[in-house]
Design an enzyme around this catalytic site. Structure first.
Site, mmCIF file in Angstrom:
data_model
loop_
_atom_site.group_PDB
_atom_site.id
_atom_site.type_symbol
_atom_site.label_atom_id
_atom_site.label_comp_id
_atom_site.label_asym_id
_atom_site.label_seq_id
_atom_site.Cartn_x
_atom_site.Cartn_y
_atom_site.Cartn_z
ATOM 1 N N LYS A 34 -10.247 -0.384 -1.966
ATOM 2 C CA LYS A 34 -10.033 -0.781 -0.844
ATOM 3 C C LYS A 34 -10.665 0.387 0.270
ATOM 4 O O LYS A 34 -10.166 1.656 -0.104
ATOM 5 C CB LYS A 34 -8.573 -1.133 -0.459
ATOM 6 C CG LYS A 34 -8.161 -1.307 1.029
ATOM 7 C CD LYS A 34 -6.890 -1.775 1.442
ATOM 8 C CE LYS A 34 -6.632 -1.846 3.070
ATOM 9 N NZ LYS A 34 -5.152 -2.178 3.248
ATOM 10 N N ASP B 231 0.752 -1.099 -0.099
ATOM 11 C CA ASP B 231 0.020 0.050 0.074
ATOM 12 C C ASP B 231 0.844 1.299 0.040
ATOM 13 O O ASP B 231 1.817 1.465 1.019
ATOM 14 C CB ASP B 231 -0.942 -0.040 1.271
ATOM 15 C CG ASP B 231 -2.038 -1.155 1.069
ATOM 16 O OD1 ASP B 231 -2.097 -1.842 0.360
ATOM 17 O OD2 ASP B 231 -2.653 -0.984 2.254
ATOM 18 N N LYS C 191 -7.329 3.132 -2.745
ATOM 19 C CA LYS C 191 -7.696 2.894 -1.571
ATOM 20 C C LYS C 191 -8.076 4.323 -0.846
ATOM 21 O O LYS C 191 -7.457 5.343 -1.257
ATOM 22 C CB LYS C 191 -6.419 2.371 -0.707
ATOM 23 C CG LYS C 191 -6.657 2.355 0.784
ATOM 24 C CD LYS C 191 -5.404 1.417 1.317
ATOM 25 C CE LYS C 191 -5.525 1.624 2.849
ATOM 26 N NZ LYS C 191 -4.302 0.840 3.452
#
Length: 223
Positions: free
Chosen positions: A184, A93, A154
């Site tokens: 996400k 990430d 995300k």
């Protein structure tokens, strides 16, 4: 209501708070392994620990790079991505270069993501930090990440002024290639109802630190 297994398989169990001790991180990783969480999300310095505990299990290692501000040099993000992948993290990430985006320097934003995506075989999730962006910037960032080859966009780090919202997820979904890019949601997901709402909205992954509390909620509802 979601089952604990369904919640776990959508969950990147988050162990990112800087005050966590080695023992707390170790216990958190073991907890995620036992419940078959999709991944455990850790800082780069905890990747080796996580890999050693999780190898051979159904739970993968996710590392955070450029976290939580996203302002590092692209070269640093690339090098860190390669390092954590070589240590066993199959998902990474990274945080978007928010300043570049808000400055309209879209080439820098694109190249930052593109270089990290191509630095290793790891699945790259790009954190947009939506609470710092306008709705138009969320749309633009989502398109850039999609075009640059990210596996996920995300919503949030969970370390800024706000977390995931359903409105922002809808914007993200409208501006990515949904045939290959996933969403996400992270930041502020504290109840099973929250998790269900984000999954229904089109998220395939959730970042949750309060996993045990949500499991307790599921247990209580079944009595």
């Amino acid at each position: 209501m979601l089952t604990k297994y369904e919640l776990a398989r959508a969950n990147d169990h988050s162990l990112l708070k800087p005050q966590l001790t080695y023992d707390e991180v170790r216990k958190g990783i073991q907890f995620a392994k036992e419940w078959k969480c999709r991944t455990v999300c850790v800082t780069p310095s905890r990747v080796k620990m996580a890999y050693e505990i999780l190898k051979g299990s159904e739970t993968a290692v996710c590392a955070c790079v450029g976290f939580p501000n996203g302002a590092e040099l692209t070269e640093s993000k690339v090098a860190d991505t390669q390092r954590v992948y070589n240590m066993g993290a199959t998902e990474v990430d990274i945080v978007l270069n928010v300043s570049a985006l808000k400055s309209g320097d879209y080439d820098t934003v694109y190249n930052d993501v593109y270089e990290v995506v191509n630095a290793s075989p790891a699945n790259i999730k790009v954190i947009l930090e939506n609470c710092l962006l306008t709705k138009e910037e969320i749309a633009k960032a989502s398109r850039i990440c999609s075009d640059a080859g990210a596996g996920f966009v995300k919503t949030s780090t969970g370390f800024s002024s706000g977390g995931a919202t359903l409105e922002d997820v809808a914007i993200m979904k409208e501006n990515i290639d949904t045939t290959r890019v996933q969403i996400k949601a992270a930041g502020g997901i504290a109840t099973v109802a929250d998790a269900e709402a984000f999954l229904k909205a089109g998220c395939s992954r959730l970042g949750i630190s309060k996993t045990q509390a949500m499991f307790d909620e599921i247990d209580a509802a079944s009595k």
